[in-house]
Design an enzyme around this catalytic site. Sequence first.
Site, mmCIF file in Angstrom:
data_model
loop_
_atom_site.group_PDB
_atom_site.id
_atom_site.type_symbol
_atom_site.label_atom_id
_atom_site.label_comp_id
_atom_site.label_asym_id
_atom_site.label_seq_id
_atom_site.Cartn_x
_atom_site.Cartn_y
_atom_site.Cartn_z
ATOM 1 N N HIS A 210 -0.916 0.314 -9.667
ATOM 2 C CA HIS A 210 -1.598 -0.665 -8.802
ATOM 3 C C HIS A 210 -2.078 -1.850 -9.654
ATOM 4 O O HIS A 210 -3.250 -2.235 -9.616
ATOM 5 C CB HIS A 210 -2.775 -0.021 -8.053
ATOM 6 C CG HIS A 210 -3.211 -0.807 -6.856
ATOM 7 N ND1 HIS A 210 -3.675 -0.231 -5.700
ATOM 8 C CD2 HIS A 210 -3.249 -2.157 -6.627
ATOM 9 C CE1 HIS A 210 -3.996 -1.171 -4.817
ATOM 10 N NE2 HIS A 210 -3.742 -2.354 -5.372
ATOM 11 N N ARG B 198 0.850 -1.191 0.000
ATOM 12 C CA ARG B 198 0.000 0.000 0.000
ATOM 13 C C ARG B 198 0.887 1.242 0.000
ATOM 14 O O ARG B 198 1.954 1.256 0.634
ATOM 15 C CB ARG B 198 -0.910 0.032 1.233
ATOM 16 C CG ARG B 198 -2.041 -0.988 1.204
ATOM 17 C CD ARG B 198 -3.116 -0.647 0.168
ATOM 18 N NE ARG B 198 -4.213 -1.598 0.152
ATOM 19 C CZ ARG B 198 -4.320 -2.636 -0.690
ATOM 20 N NH1 ARG B 198 -3.380 -2.876 -1.594
ATOM 21 N NH2 ARG B 198 -5.377 -3.423 -0.630
HETATM 22 P P1 NDP Z 1 -1.368 -11.940 4.664
HETATM 23 O O1 NDP Z 1 -2.344 -11.500 5.695
HETATM 24 O O2 NDP Z 1 -1.464 -13.327 4.161
HETATM 25 O O3 NDP Z 1 0.121 -11.772 5.237
HETATM 26 C C1 NDP Z 1 0.514 -10.638 5.918
HETATM 27 C C2 NDP Z 1 1.952 -10.807 6.430
HETATM 28 O O4 NDP Z 1 2.383 -9.541 6.968
HETATM 29 C C3 NDP Z 1 2.053 -11.833 7.551
HETATM 30 O O5 NDP Z 1 3.263 -12.531 7.460
HETATM 31 C C4 NDP Z 1 2.059 -10.954 8.800
HETATM 32 O O6 NDP Z 1 2.739 -11.494 9.915
HETATM 33 C C5 NDP Z 1 2.817 -9.747 8.295
HETATM 34 N N1 NDP Z 1 2.549 -8.580 9.138
HETATM 35 C C6 NDP Z 1 1.360 -7.990 9.397
HETATM 36 N N2 NDP Z 1 1.524 -6.984 10.271
HETATM 37 C C7 NDP Z 1 2.833 -6.957 10.581
HETATM 38 C C8 NDP Z 1 3.629 -6.173 11.454
HETATM 39 N N3 NDP Z 1 3.084 -5.201 12.209
HETATM 40 N N4 NDP Z 1 4.935 -6.435 11.545
HETATM 41 C C9 NDP Z 1 5.483 -7.436 10.826
HETATM 42 N N5 NDP Z 1 4.797 -8.219 9.959
HETATM 43 C C10 NDP Z 1 3.496 -7.977 9.852
HETATM 44 O O7 NDP Z 1 -1.439 -10.874 3.483
HETATM 45 P P2 NDP Z 1 -1.196 -11.135 1.918
HETATM 46 O O8 NDP Z 1 0.152 -11.699 1.753
HETATM 47 O O9 NDP Z 1 -2.340 -11.862 1.316
HETATM 48 O O10 NDP Z 1 -1.275 -9.623 1.348
HETATM 49 C C11 NDP Z 1 -0.374 -8.631 1.767
HETATM 50 C C12 NDP Z 1 -0.795 -7.266 1.209
HETATM 51 O O11 NDP Z 1 -0.529 -7.186 -0.185
HETATM 52 C C13 NDP Z 1 -2.292 -6.922 1.287
HETATM 53 O O12 NDP Z 1 -2.658 -6.524 2.576
HETATM 54 C C14 NDP Z 1 -2.394 -5.786 0.278
HETATM 55 O O13 NDP Z 1 -2.137 -4.556 0.911
HETATM 56 C C15 NDP Z 1 -1.265 -6.080 -0.702
HETATM 57 N N6 NDP Z 1 -1.783 -6.414 -2.044
HETATM 58 C C16 NDP Z 1 -1.418 -5.609 -3.105
HETATM 59 C C17 NDP Z 1 -1.851 -5.895 -4.374
HETATM 60 C C18 NDP Z 1 -1.390 -5.080 -5.544
HETATM 61 O O14 NDP Z 1 -1.857 -5.299 -6.664
HETATM 62 N N7 NDP Z 1 -0.463 -4.167 -5.366
HETATM 63 C C19 NDP Z 1 -2.737 -7.036 -4.640
HETATM 64 C C20 NDP Z 1 -3.032 -7.824 -3.480
HETATM 65 C C21 NDP Z 1 -2.573 -7.508 -2.227
HETATM 66 P P3 NDP Z 1 2.252 -12.890 10.592
HETATM 67 O O15 NDP Z 1 2.776 -13.951 9.666
HETATM 68 O O16 NDP Z 1 2.920 -12.911 11.906
HETATM 69 O O17 NDP Z 1 0.751 -12.847 10.651
HETATM 70 C C1 OXD Z 2 -5.820 -6.058 -3.123
HETATM 71 C C2 OXD Z 2 -5.363 -5.079 -4.085
HETATM 72 O O1 OXD Z 2 -5.498 -5.942 -1.959
HETATM 73 O O2 OXD Z 2 -5.848 -5.068 -5.192
HETATM 74 O O3 OXD Z 2 -6.491 -6.999 -3.516
HETATM 75 O O4 OXD Z 2 -4.478 -4.280 -3.783
#
Ligand code: NDP
Ligand code: OXD
Length: 310
Positions: free
Chosen positions: A273, A225
């Site tokens: 994006h 993000r």
């Molecule tokens: P998940 O919920 O599967 O994984 C999130 C990871 O981040 C976990 O490992 C979690 O730790 C870690 N995390 C969360 N908070 C913290 C913190 N405070 N400190 C350290 N680590 C942290 O998410 P996804 O992998 O499915 O997606 C990640 C992000 O990708 C989405 O939230 C979205 O913003 C972005 N995204 C962007 C897209 C684009 O087109 N640009 C498309 C899709 C998604 P833990 O393992 O301990 O829970």
């Molecule tokens: C998502 C994105 O989080 O599109 O799915 O960024």
Amino acid sequence: MALLIVSREHPSADVWAPELRRLAPGIDIRYWPDIGDPAAIAAVLMWQAPDGMFERLPQLRAIFATGAGVDAILRDPRVPARLPLARLIDPSMTAEMSEHVVLQVLRFHRQEPVYAAQQRARVWQVHAQPHPQSRRVGMMGLGELGQDALRKLAPFGFALRGWSRSPRQLPGVACFAGAAGLGPFVEGTDILVNLVPLTAETEGIIDAKLLARLPAGAFVVNCARGRHVVDADLLAALDSGHVAGAALDVFHQEPLPADHPYWSHPKVIMTPHSAALTNPLTAAPQIAENLRRLADGRPLLNLVDRARGY
Ligand code: NDP
Ligand code: OXD
């Protein structure tokens, strides 16, 4: 039981409904704003809520997000906090994100921006190419997307490291966790990839302090993000040369305003994006399964933990 779709597409062009009808025959599908009898609507499939929708849905029992990141839904005061929220884990989106990450990491690893600038200036000059084993790629976020991207990076032989909230063990990846692990993680990272969700804890995490801890000449890839990054701090680090390049897919304001310095910055590579898009054909099975679970009173898949923020 009815599902209300809030679609960015015209209903006639939408791909969700035919696929959901095929996978969950009998489901009554409606499109906002033609909701019919509101009492029948048990779930809504949406990216953003239209004004006044929730007030009209007294029997609503769940929200299904059409995205993986739900930060915008969680911070929307119009969305009732009592409703379970399920996010999307779409295999096609996961694969696309990994392609994007591999592309940007290889681009920086293979010095593509340097050679592209040389081509524009008609300069023929070969630079020493670091071995992948000496290039440390650090993944912030070891969830669905971060772990898949690491698996796809592994065959290239990079020195992989990862950072998460809770401690994790991944084969071939040096893992760090929590606030205490962030500094040591960043200090040993040459190409930093951000795939953490946007939460109160992670907003502005890529700031001057974090960037200063990266080794000189490091690269930043942000595909989570825009609000993870303090733009002024990243621009200062790029201008000073401490950060050698950034590949940015997400921004504070989208579309990015035309006068934003990123557009013309020589060390910034931008995509709109578009790193990973939701594919209704591969995502629909999860929505159909959650509709069945809702009907049977079973726990939903991929529920968001509102207290954790993701
Ligand atoms: P998940 O919920 O599967 O994984 C999130 C990871 O981040 C976990 O490992 C979690 O730790 C870690 N995390 C969360 N908070 C913290 C913190 N405070 N400190 C350290 N680590 C942290 O998410 P996804 O992998 O499915 O997606 C990640 C992000 O990708 C989405 O939230 C979205 O913003 C972005 N995204 C962007 C897209 C684009 O087109 N640009 C498309 C899709 C998604 P833990 O393992 O301990 O829970
Ligand atoms: C998502 C994105 O989080 O599109 O799915 O960024």
